[in-house]
Design an enzyme around this catalytic site. Structure first.
Site, PDB file in Angstrom:
ATOM      1  CB  SER A   1      -0.860   0.006   1.267  1.00  0.00           C
ATOM      2  OG  SER A   1      -1.467   1.266   1.454  1.00  0.00           O
TER       3      SER A   1
ATOM      4  CE1 TYR B   1      -4.663  -2.348   4.972  1.00  0.00           C
ATOM      5  CE2 TYR B   1      -3.645  -0.181   4.730  1.00  0.00           C
ATOM      6  CZ  TYR B   1      -4.221  -1.312   4.166  1.00  0.00           C
ATOM      7  OH  TYR B   1      -4.321  -1.417   2.803  1.00  0.00           O
TER       8      TYR B   1
HETATM    9  N1  LIG Z   1      -8.644   0.216  -1.401  1.00  0.00           N
HETATM   10  C1  LIG Z   1      -7.511   0.848  -1.092  1.00  0.00           C
HETATM   11  O1  LIG Z   1      -7.465   2.092  -0.961  1.00  0.00           O
HETATM   12  C2  LIG Z   1      -6.241   0.058  -0.911  1.00  0.00           C
HETATM   13  C3  LIG Z   1      -5.040   0.755  -0.869  1.00  0.00           C
HETATM   14  C4  LIG Z   1      -3.854   0.048  -0.683  1.00  0.00           C
HETATM   15  C5  LIG Z   1      -3.886  -1.333  -0.555  1.00  0.00           C
HETATM   16  N2  LIG Z   1      -5.069  -1.982  -0.615  1.00  0.00           N
HETATM   17  C6  LIG Z   1      -5.050  -3.443  -0.451  1.00  0.00           C
HETATM   18  O2  LIG Z   1      -5.730  -4.072  -1.514  1.00  0.00           O
HETATM   19  C7  LIG Z   1      -6.234  -5.331  -1.070  1.00  0.00           C
HETATM   20  C8  LIG Z   1      -7.686  -5.451  -1.503  1.00  0.00           C
HETATM   21  O3  LIG Z   1      -8.461  -4.501  -0.794  1.00  0.00           O
HETATM   22  P1  LIG Z   1      -9.743  -3.767  -1.427  1.00  0.00           P
HETATM   23  O4  LIG Z   1      -9.530  -2.318  -1.297  1.00  0.00           O
HETATM   24  O5  LIG Z   1     -10.065  -4.343  -2.745  1.00  0.00           O
HETATM   25  O6  LIG Z   1     -10.862  -4.124  -0.323  1.00  0.00           O
HETATM   26  P2  LIG Z   1     -12.032  -5.195  -0.290  1.00  0.00           P
HETATM   27  O7  LIG Z   1     -13.011  -4.974  -1.389  1.00  0.00           O
HETATM   28  O8  LIG Z   1     -12.518  -5.181   1.120  1.00  0.00           O
HETATM   29  O9  LIG Z   1     -11.278  -6.577  -0.599  1.00  0.00           O
HETATM   30  C9  LIG Z   1     -10.620  -7.307   0.372  1.00  0.00           C
HETATM   31  C10 LIG Z   1     -10.570  -8.755  -0.083  1.00  0.00           C
HETATM   32  O10 LIG Z   1      -9.811  -9.487   0.894  1.00  0.00           O
HETATM   33  C11 LIG Z   1     -10.541 -10.623   1.253  1.00  0.00           C
HETATM   34  N3  LIG Z   1     -10.234 -11.011   2.632  1.00  0.00           N
HETATM   35  C12 LIG Z   1     -10.271 -10.253   3.749  1.00  0.00           C
HETATM   36  N4  LIG Z   1      -9.961 -11.007   4.824  1.00  0.00           N
HETATM   37  C13 LIG Z   1      -9.721 -12.261   4.346  1.00  0.00           C
HETATM   38  C14 LIG Z   1      -9.370 -13.495   4.955  1.00  0.00           C
HETATM   39  N5  LIG Z   1      -9.207 -13.625   6.297  1.00  0.00           N
HETATM   40  N6  LIG Z   1      -9.209 -14.574   4.163  1.00  0.00           N
HETATM   41  C15 LIG Z   1      -9.368 -14.485   2.821  1.00  0.00           C
HETATM   42  N7  LIG Z   1      -9.697 -13.357   2.192  1.00  0.00           N
HETATM   43  C16 LIG Z   1      -9.888 -12.262   2.957  1.00  0.00           C
HETATM   44  C17 LIG Z   1     -12.012 -10.261   1.067  1.00  0.00           C
HETATM   45  O11 LIG Z   1     -12.763 -11.434   0.790  1.00  0.00           O
HETATM   46  P3  LIG Z   1     -13.767 -12.142   1.826  1.00  0.00           P
HETATM   47  O12 LIG Z   1     -14.386 -11.067   2.668  1.00  0.00           O
HETATM   48  O13 LIG Z   1     -14.733 -12.838   0.914  1.00  0.00           O
HETATM   49  O14 LIG Z   1     -12.927 -13.089   2.599  1.00  0.00           O
HETATM   50  C18 LIG Z   1     -11.937  -9.387  -0.185  1.00  0.00           C
HETATM   51  O15 LIG Z   1     -12.014 -10.181  -1.343  1.00  0.00           O
HETATM   52  C19 LIG Z   1      -6.010  -5.374   0.439  1.00  0.00           C
HETATM   53  O16 LIG Z   1      -4.849  -6.122   0.718  1.00  0.00           O
HETATM   54  C20 LIG Z   1      -5.795  -3.920   0.798  1.00  0.00           C
HETATM   55  O17 LIG Z   1      -5.017  -3.760   1.958  1.00  0.00           O
HETATM   56  C21 LIG Z   1      -6.241  -1.330  -0.786  1.00  0.00           C
END
Ligand SMILES: NC(=O)c1ccc[n+]([C@@H]2O[C@H](COP(=O)([O-])OP(=O)(O)OC[C@H]3O[C@@H](n4cnc5c(N)ncnc54)[C@H](OP(=O)(O)O)[C@@H]3O)[C@@H](O)[C@H]2O)c1
Length: 257
Positions: A148, A161
């Site tokens: 991130s 985080y």
């Molecule tokens: N959005 C941002 O601004 C941002 C910025 C930097 C980095 N990121 C990173 O990008 C990644 C995806 O995030 P997103 O923004 O797309 O959010 P999101 O829509 O909430 O996606 C998170 C994903 O992780 C899965 N997940 C969470 N806990 C889990 C567990 N214990 N086991 C298996 N799967 C799990 C969820 O699936 P289930 O709930 O079905 O398990 C979901 O598919 C994350 O690593 C996040 O830290 C996001």
């Protein structure tokens, strides 16, 4: 004599990979799954929400596997299932992640902190361990970790985080160096704020998901660098180098209040 630098492979053929994305039931993982499949790859998505896995499989034709990356046994079972069904698997993207606000004056934050570490950092390490022997045996393969922009400049409200993402960044560097000269490329996707449900739908001024995912696919297709950095994340990624770290850190903290 100068030590010889070992070659670091950074290519991923997005038109012809078989890729597993744990954490693709929503958000960035799902947006990339759709684009990788459209580009010609075979995509297997994972997550805990079985109803979403079923509906996404029906809608898009993805392979699916239920996985909870905070649970070692679940990772082992999911890896066996994926590798049995997709013996040609040659890429994983360790996308699963959670993000929570924490008040560090309250001892109650510790449960959240442990859950975040177990999912974001330990989950990433365990996933890589589970797939690495298989990936090393492929002629060419790719691991993409997901850190991130907050790995580089922390957001005050989400301390654990930020720390897990800084950990993923550091771990990825060591992994890449240990695997230099092997068949495995190690990439790191470091997203900026992107509009998803990561914080329960809270609006933190993220860039539109589709624009982000399109830019990531362009970068992956160009095979340019081991860090996948869209334009919006560059100020955070290079804040320390640019002497802007404190200024951005304070501005982000102020904006969150
Ligand atoms: N959005 C941002 O601004 C941002 C910025 C930097 C980095 N990121 C990173 O990008 C990644 C995806 O995030 P997103 O923004 O797309 O959010 P999101 O829509 O909430 O996606 C998170 C994903 O992780 C899965 N997940 C969470 N806990 C889990 C567990 N214990 N086991 C298996 N799967 C799990 C969820 O699936 P289930 O709930 O079905 O398990 C979901 O598919 C994350 O690593 C996040 O830290 C996001």
């Amino acid at each position: 004599m100068r030590p010889r630098r070992r070659r670091i492979v950074v290519d991923m053929d997005i038109t012809n990979s078989t890729v597993f994305i744990p954490g693709a039931t929503s958000g960035i993982g799902l947006a990339l799954a759709q684009r990788l499949q459209a580009a010609g790859s075979t995509v297997v998505i994972g997550g805990r929400r079985t109803s979403l896995l079923e509906s996404l499989a029906a809608e898009h034709g993805f392979g699916t596997v239920q996985i909870d990356v905070s649970d070692a046994a679940s990772i082992t079972a999911a890896a066996s299932s994926v590798l049995e069904q997709y013996p040609s698997l040659d890429a994983i993207i360790t996308m699963s992640g959670i993000m929570r606000n924490e008040d560090l004056r309250s001892p109650d934050h510790l449960d959240d902190a442990l859950e975040i570490i177990q999912t974001n950092l330990v989950g990433t390490i365990r996933l890589i361990d589970a797939f690495l022997p298989h990936l090393l045996a492929q002629p060419a393969s790719t691991i993409v970790t997901v850190s991130s922009g907050l790995a580089f400049v922390p957001l005050t409200a989400t301390p654990t985080y930020n720390a897990t993402k800084a950990g993923v960044h550091s771990y990825t560097q060591s992994l890449r160096q240990q695997l230099a000269g092997s068949s495995v490329s190690v990439l790191e996707l470091a997203p900026p704020a992107v509009s998803t449900d990561l914080m329960g739908g809270a609006d933190f001024g993220g860039m539109p998901l589709d624009a982000f995912a399109d830019e990531v696919i362009e970068l992956l297709a160009s095979g340019a660098a081991p860090e996948i950095l869209v334009q919006n994340v560059l100020p955070l990624r290079f804040a320390e180098r640019d002497g802007t770290h404190q200024q951005i850190f304070e501005a982000m903290a102020a904006r969150a209040h």
